[in-house]
Enzyme design. Structure first.
Site, mmCIF file in Angstrom:
data_model
loop_
_atom_site.group_PDB
_atom_site.id
_atom_site.type_symbol
_atom_site.label_atom_id
_atom_site.label_comp_id
_atom_site.label_asym_id
_atom_site.label_seq_id
_atom_site.Cartn_x
_atom_site.Cartn_y
_atom_site.Cartn_z
ATOM 1 N N CYS A 1 15.715 36.972 48.536
ATOM 2 C CA CYS A 1 15.657 36.829 49.995
ATOM 3 C C CYS A 1 16.648 37.706 50.746
ATOM 4 C CB CYS A 1 15.846 35.371 50.385
ATOM 5 S SG CYS A 1 17.229 34.622 49.614
ATOM 6 N N HIS B 1 9.919 27.862 49.338
ATOM 7 C CA HIS B 1 9.018 29.017 49.340
ATOM 8 C C HIS B 1 8.331 29.167 47.985
ATOM 9 C CE1 HIS B 1 11.831 30.939 52.530
ATOM 10 N NE2 HIS B 1 10.677 30.704 53.128
HETATM 11 C C1 CIR Z 1 16.022 29.271 55.319
HETATM 12 O O1 CIR Z 1 15.894 28.056 55.137
HETATM 13 O O2 CIR Z 1 15.202 29.929 55.952
HETATM 14 C C2 CIR Z 1 17.238 29.958 54.746
HETATM 15 N N1 CIR Z 1 18.341 29.070 54.757
HETATM 16 C C3 CIR Z 1 16.970 30.430 53.339
HETATM 17 C C4 CIR Z 1 15.906 31.492 53.272
HETATM 18 C C5 CIR Z 1 15.623 31.924 51.886
HETATM 19 N N2 CIR Z 1 14.650 32.955 51.914
HETATM 20 C C6 CIR Z 1 13.989 33.378 50.860
HETATM 21 O O3 CIR Z 1 14.132 32.852 49.787
HETATM 22 N N3 CIR Z 1 13.097 34.344 51.044
#
Ligand code: CIR
Length: 264
Positions: free
Chosen positions: A254, A167
């Site tokens: 997140c 991201h």
């Molecule tokens: C994913 O790959 O979607 C999750 N394992 C990690 C999401 C992390 N999200 C974020 O940094 N906003």
């Protein structure tokens, strides 16, 4: 307006299925109990920073649903339901709709076609909401989000995120109105040339997903050099454990949706 003043947050408890969450390195197997502890420490830290936290129940059918930043974007003036780019995460937004309606009078949505946006690709800065194009956020999604942001009176800036970062915010955080903490890969793109850029060391690249809340910058406890770097710049820094969630390619931003409900 201070861009990192928050008094409300939404988090979701990890489901036991979180150990099957998406991750680039399948050999790094996260431990559920350790994730639960990291999540509890995170909630306690937000509460200690004067944030009222709503804790949502776990969703076993969605292993990555504790990462509530991805299916929505929230502002004092309204919320936008996003459409996460990973197929296993797309329907997480259905579980946020009623929650968001209970907090925000205005709830906007992106459409129901190919639009894809993860909240992890959205960085709110003083002059614009920066939307990063990644494998999770496509052009249709970014354009749809820009249109909804316009309805909320906010400018959008769409940028290309360097290949290899999950991201945009995997590699950058706003630490004050003029300063971003960035990974070397993001720093060298020039995306944040209007900001003072504090670059983390390559060996602590994941530390660039820090989280400024009110007067504190939360940084992963496994990144001591980044902590020292920020302390030397005069910031108030607090370390939080992130070793297990890092196995899921996740960082501090997140795990919550944050906004300022009361006038500053
Ligand atoms: C994913 O790959 O979607 C999750 N394992 C990690 C999401 C992390 N999200 C974020 O940094 N906003």
């Amino acid at each position: 307006m201070r861009f990192f003043y928050f008094d409300r947050a939404i988090v979701r408890k990890p489901a036991e299925s979180v150990v099957d969450g998406l991750r680039a390195d399948k050999t790094a197997v996260p431990d559920f109990e350790a994730i639960r502890q990291e999540h509890s420490a995170y909630i306690a830290a937000l509460a200690a920073a004067s944030v009222t936290v709503e804790v949502l129940p776990p969703l076993e059918q969605y292993p990555d649903s504790m990462f509530v930043e991805d299916p929505a974007l929230v502002f004092r003036e309204g919320a936008i339901l996003l459409r996460p780019g990973a197929p296993s995460r797309l329907r997480e937004c259905d579980h946020m709709r009623e929650v968001l309606k209970s907090h925000f009078e205005q709830l906007l949505e992106l459409g129901c076609g190919d639009e894809r946006v993860d909240g992890g690709d959205v960085l709110v800065t003083p002059d614009a909401v920066v939307i990063g194009l990644t494998r999770r956020t496509n052009r249709a999604g970014a354009d749809a989000l820009a249109a909804q942001l316009d309805r909320l009176g906010r400018n959008a800036r769409i940028v290309e995120v360097p290949e290899g970062l999950l991201h945009l915010k995997t590699g950058v955080s706003l630490v004050d109105e003029e300063t971003v903490l960035a990974s070397p890969r993001v720093a060298e793109t020039g995306i944040f040339s209007g900001f003072r850029v504090v670059a983390v060391l390559a060996e602590e690249e994941a530390a660039s997903n820090a989280l400024r809340i009110n007067d504190t910058i939360f940084v992963g406890a496994c990144y001591p050099r980044t902590r020292d770097l920020l302390v030397k710049q005069g910031f108030n820094v607090q370390a939080l454990p992130v070793t297990e969630i890092a196995k899921l390619d996740a960082g501090l931003s997140c795990m919550s949706l944050r906004w300022l409900a009361l006038a500053a």
